[in-house]
Structures are given as structure tokens and as C-alpha cells.
Design an enzyme around this catalytic site. Structure first.
Site, PDB file in Angstrom:
ATOM      1  N   LYS A   9       0.834  -1.201   0.000  1.00 57.73           N
ATOM      2  CA  LYS A   9       0.000   0.000   0.000  1.00 57.73           C
ATOM      3  C   LYS A   9       0.875   1.260   0.000  1.00 57.73           C
ATOM      4  CE  LYS A   9      -3.866  -2.222   2.406  1.00 57.73           C
ATOM      5  NZ  LYS A   9      -4.885  -2.043   3.459  1.00 57.73           N
ATOM      6  N   TYR A  49     -12.342  -2.507  -3.609  1.00 57.36           N
ATOM      7  CA  TYR A  49     -12.877  -2.564  -2.246  1.00 57.36           C
ATOM      8  C   TYR A  49     -14.411  -2.588  -2.216  1.00 57.36           C
ATOM      9  CZ  TYR A  49      -8.330  -1.850   0.047  1.00 57.36           C
ATOM     10  OH  TYR A  49      -7.052  -2.010   0.543  1.00 57.36           O
ATOM     11  N   ASN A 112      -1.955  -0.193   6.947  1.00 56.67           N
ATOM     12  CA  ASN A 112      -1.421  -1.480   7.422  1.00 56.67           C
ATOM     13  C   ASN A 112      -0.514  -2.160   6.391  1.00 56.67           C
ATOM     14  OD1 ASN A 112      -3.420  -2.233   5.667  1.00 56.67           O
ATOM     15  ND2 ASN A 112      -4.473  -3.631   7.069  1.00 56.67           N
ATOM     16  N   HIS A 115      -1.926  -5.398   1.338  1.00 53.65           N
ATOM     17  CA  HIS A 115      -3.221  -6.059   1.139  1.00 53.65           C
ATOM     18  C   HIS A 115      -2.967  -7.428   0.519  1.00 53.65           C
ATOM     19  CE1 HIS A 115      -7.307  -6.855  -0.272  1.00 53.65           C
ATOM     20  NE2 HIS A 115      -6.719  -7.286  -1.383  1.00 53.65           N
ATOM     21  N   GLU A 126      -9.466 -10.018  -7.951  1.00 61.42           N
ATOM     22  CA  GLU A 126      -8.500  -8.929  -7.782  1.00 61.42           C
ATOM     23  C   GLU A 126      -7.377  -9.016  -8.822  1.00 61.42           C
ATOM     24  OE1 GLU A 126      -7.530  -9.226  -3.611  1.00 61.42           O
ATOM     25  OE2 GLU A 126      -9.523  -8.528  -3.018  1.00 61.42           O
TER      26      GLU A 126
END
Ligand code: CMP
Length: 143
Positions: A9, A49, A112, A115, A126
Site C-alpha cells: 500500500k 474494495y 497497514n 493487502h 483482484e
């Protein structure tokens, strides 16, 4: 062979963690089947998402993932979907164990670091959102 979608990310890219993260999966024995450094459009972020659309943090999530470059990857190997999730650690870095990527580097649930697809269906969906079929290496066809 099983494939999964992983993405460093914007916080992970900014903190120069791409190399470390790639090394962990290579050292484990997985094969990198595709990768690209890219900036995600709002449209792609909303598709990626989509399952979180009704969550109160959806706007924040889309804003963050489009805020800077990400490193999108396809990884291949035996049981790679579940194993990569173990190597990433729990979604909330405060609960992720030391030795996992989020446990070692993450501080907040929003930022975080990485992903990873949570199921075979998510991985397929994805990977198709981020890669064309011809952008992925098929190691089974190589020497
Ligand atoms: P990821 O694996 O990318 O999938 C959905 C993301 O939503 C998750 O990682 C977290 O970064 C993010 N997320 C989950 N819960 C929250 C929350 N309460 N606030 C902000 N982001 C969240």
C-alpha cells in the site's frame, strides 16, 4: 498452481518496504508471477474494495489507497493465498504478531502496509482487476 494478489500500500511504498516484502515471499519459496508500480484510480479502488462499500471507513479507504503509488503483485505457489495471509499478519497491526509484515511494520488498521486476497474467489477477481492475462508469468510453462 494457486495464485494470489498482494499489494504494497502507499504507506509501505513510501517507507521503502517493497524490497523487504518481496524478499519475504521469495525466501518462503513463492514465485513472483507479475508486478507493477502504479497509482490506483478512484474507479479501480472502488471496484477493488466493493465489498466494503457500506462500511463507515469506505471513503477513507479509497482516499488512502489512491493517495500515492502502490506495488501490485501476483504471487504463485502451493497454498499461497492462506500462507501469504499468515505472513502478512492480522489486519489490525496492533494485533499482528512480531515476525509478520504488519506486526513488524504496521501501526494502524487503515495504514497497514499490505493487502492480500482473502480467498480463491477474491484472488481471481483482484488479479483480473489489476493484471491482463498476458502480464502474468506461467512458471509451469517454463523450463
Ligand atoms: P485490506 O486487507 O486492504 O482490506 C480492507 C481494508 O480496510 C483493510 O485492509 C484495512 O486497511 C481497512 N480497514 C479495516 N478496518 C478499518 C477501520 N476501522 N478503519 C479504517 N480502515 C479499516
Amino acid at each position: 498452481m494457486e495464485k494470489t494478489f498482494l499489494m504494497v500500500k502507499p504507506d509501505g511504498v513510501q517507507r521503502n518496504l517493497i524490497g523487504d516484502i518481496v524478499s519475504r515471499f521469495e525466501a518462503k519459496g513463492f514465485k513472483l508471477a507479475g508486478a507493477k508500480l502504479m497509482t490506483i484510480s478512484t474507479e479501480l479502488a472502488e471496484k477493488h474494495y466493493a465489498e466494503h462499500k457500506e462500511r463507515p471507513f469506505f471513503g477513507e479507504l479509497v482516499e488512502f489507497i489512491t493517495s500515492g503509488p502502490v506495488f501490485a503483485m501476483a504471487w504463485e505457489g502451493e497454498n499461497v493465498i492462506a500462507t501469504a495471509r499468515e505472513m502478512m499478519g492480522k489486519t489490525n497491526p496492533t494485533e499482528a504478531l512480531p515476525g509478520t509484515i504488519r506486526g513488524d511494520y504496521g501501526m494502524t488498521v487503515g495504514k497497514n502496509i499490505i493487502h492480500g486476497s482473502d480467498s480463491a474467489e477474491s484472488a481471481e477477481r483482484e488479479l483480473a482487476l489489476f493484471f491482463k492475462a498476458e502480464e502474468l508469468i506461467d512458471y509451469m510453462k517454463q523450463d
